[in-house]
Design an enzyme around this catalytic site. Structure first.
Site, mmCIF file in Angstrom:
data_model
loop_
_atom_site.group_PDB
_atom_site.id
_atom_site.type_symbol
_atom_site.label_atom_id
_atom_site.label_comp_id
_atom_site.label_asym_id
_atom_site.label_seq_id
_atom_site.Cartn_x
_atom_site.Cartn_y
_atom_site.Cartn_z
ATOM 1 N N ILE A 150 -10.131 -52.138 38.908
ATOM 2 C CA ILE A 150 -8.973 -52.405 37.489
ATOM 3 C C ILE A 150 -8.449 -53.327 37.711
ATOM 4 O O ILE A 150 -8.445 -54.256 36.904
ATOM 5 C CB ILE A 150 -8.657 -50.962 37.276
ATOM 6 C CG1 ILE A 150 -8.921 -51.136 35.575
ATOM 7 C CG2 ILE A 150 -7.653 -49.922 36.980
ATOM 8 C CD1 ILE A 150 -9.812 -51.693 34.962
ATOM 9 N N LYS A 194 -5.311 -45.877 31.411
ATOM 10 C CA LYS A 194 -6.109 -45.054 30.429
ATOM 11 C C LYS A 194 -6.731 -43.987 31.568
ATOM 12 O O LYS A 194 -7.366 -44.740 32.200
ATOM 13 C CB LYS A 194 -6.381 -45.606 29.339
ATOM 14 C CG LYS A 194 -8.057 -45.885 29.978
ATOM 15 C CD LYS A 194 -9.551 -45.410 29.527
ATOM 16 C CE LYS A 194 -10.213 -45.446 31.236
ATOM 17 N NZ LYS A 194 -11.828 -44.846 30.674
ATOM 18 N N ASP A 237 -14.552 -39.771 30.878
ATOM 19 C CA ASP A 237 -13.729 -41.535 31.468
ATOM 20 C C ASP A 237 -14.860 -42.931 30.552
ATOM 21 O O ASP A 237 -13.734 -42.776 30.220
ATOM 22 C CB ASP A 237 -14.405 -41.613 33.151
ATOM 23 C CG ASP A 237 -13.494 -42.622 33.441
ATOM 24 O OD1 ASP A 237 -11.964 -42.430 33.831
ATOM 25 O OD2 ASP A 237 -14.341 -43.810 33.770
#
Lengths: 308, 308
Positions: free
Chosen positions: B14, B90, B168
């Site tokens: 990410i 997150k 998710d």
């Protein structure tokens, strides 16, 4: 101060076993009415639903909401919006989002909302909290075991979604632990044992840690035979505390400090009267949050079917 | 205002896919260091852990925490205690109790804590929120479906406890819904489909209601083949809104209102810079709370084993 005019919403086993004797023993209350589609109380005006009760008795100051968990949010919201002080049986909602909403509505309306964790009113809890406040916690062991067939006979809802299974009593242990331990604690690992024919766990093993690295281990089990075990043991840097028999017996460093009869609901109603008189709210979400965390983060393993 | 000196904690996919391009495109940041036991970035001083990075770079103003979820609480807590501004990927924690604790610590320390829900920075979200603010919501349909083999290849953690499975991506939909809908909403029913060899759901059907009785239905599914569906449709008393393609395309009453390229992480870093400059905190727990509610209150049914 004048008496609190109270309406009971939901007239089930917990109301007959606990709320009525507590109200009879606690000064400051007048029981004016009840609302339940299926049940009523002798000599108390009865209504099929809460809205009808509130319409018929505008003089009601407060309601105690003791209905099945999934009904509480809508009822509590309506009562708060009509300016009533609200006592919520435990747990304060079926979900955390509901409870957060009720906190907001109570705050907007400026009325009392009391999430009543009855086990916090067990005789030894206040003294345990004081004693632990001055000490460094090293290790906590929570053992909460009871025979579900003895303590929850015929309560099929406990095995359905939202029924929480062994967390229905286990949340009482969590409500005490969050009250007496001086710091918050966080789930590190959980194992939930779920019967093959049920939605909710019959047993759970939980490992928490506090910010200073103390370990908190909880062992919840519905498969106990014989007398229940409702014990919390705390090792500190300056001695050991044992709060046993559901909080009725407190030992400090091996010496019996306190042993008393359980009068939880009398304490709970006395607290609600104080909150109403002073216009305050008391809604601690922590016990329900720990249960939701265990469902969110726990490993689920299937175990033998439960046949009552 | 001067640039924010930033350290990255966790250098995984990410970070490479989203954080680095966003930082390159957003004024106001200087990337000083990274911390990861297994990975580093070209020309950025690298440390095996966050504490070593903070020791070596006392000039760091802020950290972005992008490690696996179960590591975030301890790292964020330490960074906050050392006075650093903290951006949390997150979800902001593995459990809700962890997030509540971080809110308390950030507040005590007087530093910024930003729970970064990246989907809220999709191009159409702000306009959708404005448009809905003036309307009465009647019905909401959330459809969030993607092929887990395409979007999460090899991510075995997603099926482990705490991995959240289809939540998710589903939490992204919930982060948008909680941002654009003018009122809170509450879970009424949930069904989670869990593969027989997994801990977390591969699909979920959720039914919510808002306080005025609007229904919010969400359909999350990891078994989509072909392109993903990331859509939210809202029927109101004055027209229909469709926010589709993950928030990149907004239609109002059947007319295309906006269509733009996704630049979520640039928006997210711009927001963090604003929060740091103004000394504010932004931690909305609602999306994670909804997921915990679904795990707590949902019916779990077993479905076919998942073989990647």
């Amino acid at each position: 101060m004048s008496d609190v005019s109270l309406g009971l919403v939901g007239v089930g086993k917990i109301v007959r076993d606990q709320h009525l004797p507590a109200l009879a023993a606690t000064p400051g209350y007048r029981l004016l009415a009840s609302a339940d589609p299926h049940a009523s109380l002798p000599e108390v005006p009865a209504y099929a639903d809460m809205a009808s009760m509130l319409d018929a008795h505008p003089e009601l100051d407060a309601v105690a909401i003791c209905t099945p968990t999934h009904l509480r949010h809508a009822q509590a919201r309506l009562a708060l919006q009509r300016g009533k002080q609200v006592l919520l049986e435990k747990p304060p909602g079926a979900t955390l989002s509901e409870v957060e909403d009720l906190i907001d509505v109570a705050s907007e309306q400026g009325v009392t909302l009391f999430a009543a964790w009855h086990s916090r009113f067990a005789p030894g809890v206040a003294r345990a909290r004081e004693w632990l406040a001055e000490r460094r916690i090293e290790r906590v062991e929570i053992v909460w075991k009871e025979d579900v067939r003895v303590w929850h006979p015929g309560q099929a809802w406990i095995w359905q979604p939202g029924g929480m299974g062994v967390f229905d009593p286990g949340i009482n242990a969590l409500s005490i632990a969050t009250a007496i331990l001086p710091q918050a604690f966080f789930l590190r690992q959980a194992r939930l044992l779920v019967p093959s024919n049920c939605q909710t766990p019959i047993a759970a093993e939980l490992s928490f840690a506090d910010p200073d690295g103390a370990t908190i281990e909880a062992d919840f089990d519905f498969r106990q035979s014989g007398p229940p075990t409702w014990d919390i043991h705390v090792e500190t840097d300056a001695g050991r505390l044992s709060l046993t028999q559901g909080g009725c017996r407190l030992s400090l460093d091996g010496q019996l400090s306190l042993e008393a009869e359980e009068r939880e609901y009398a304490g709970l109603y006395a607290r609600f009267a104080e909150l109403v008189a002073s216009g305050r709210r008391e809604v601690d979400v922590a016990p329900l949050r720990h249960v939701a965390d265990a469902f969110l983060y726990g490993q689920r393993d299937v175990t033998d079917a439960f046949i009552e």
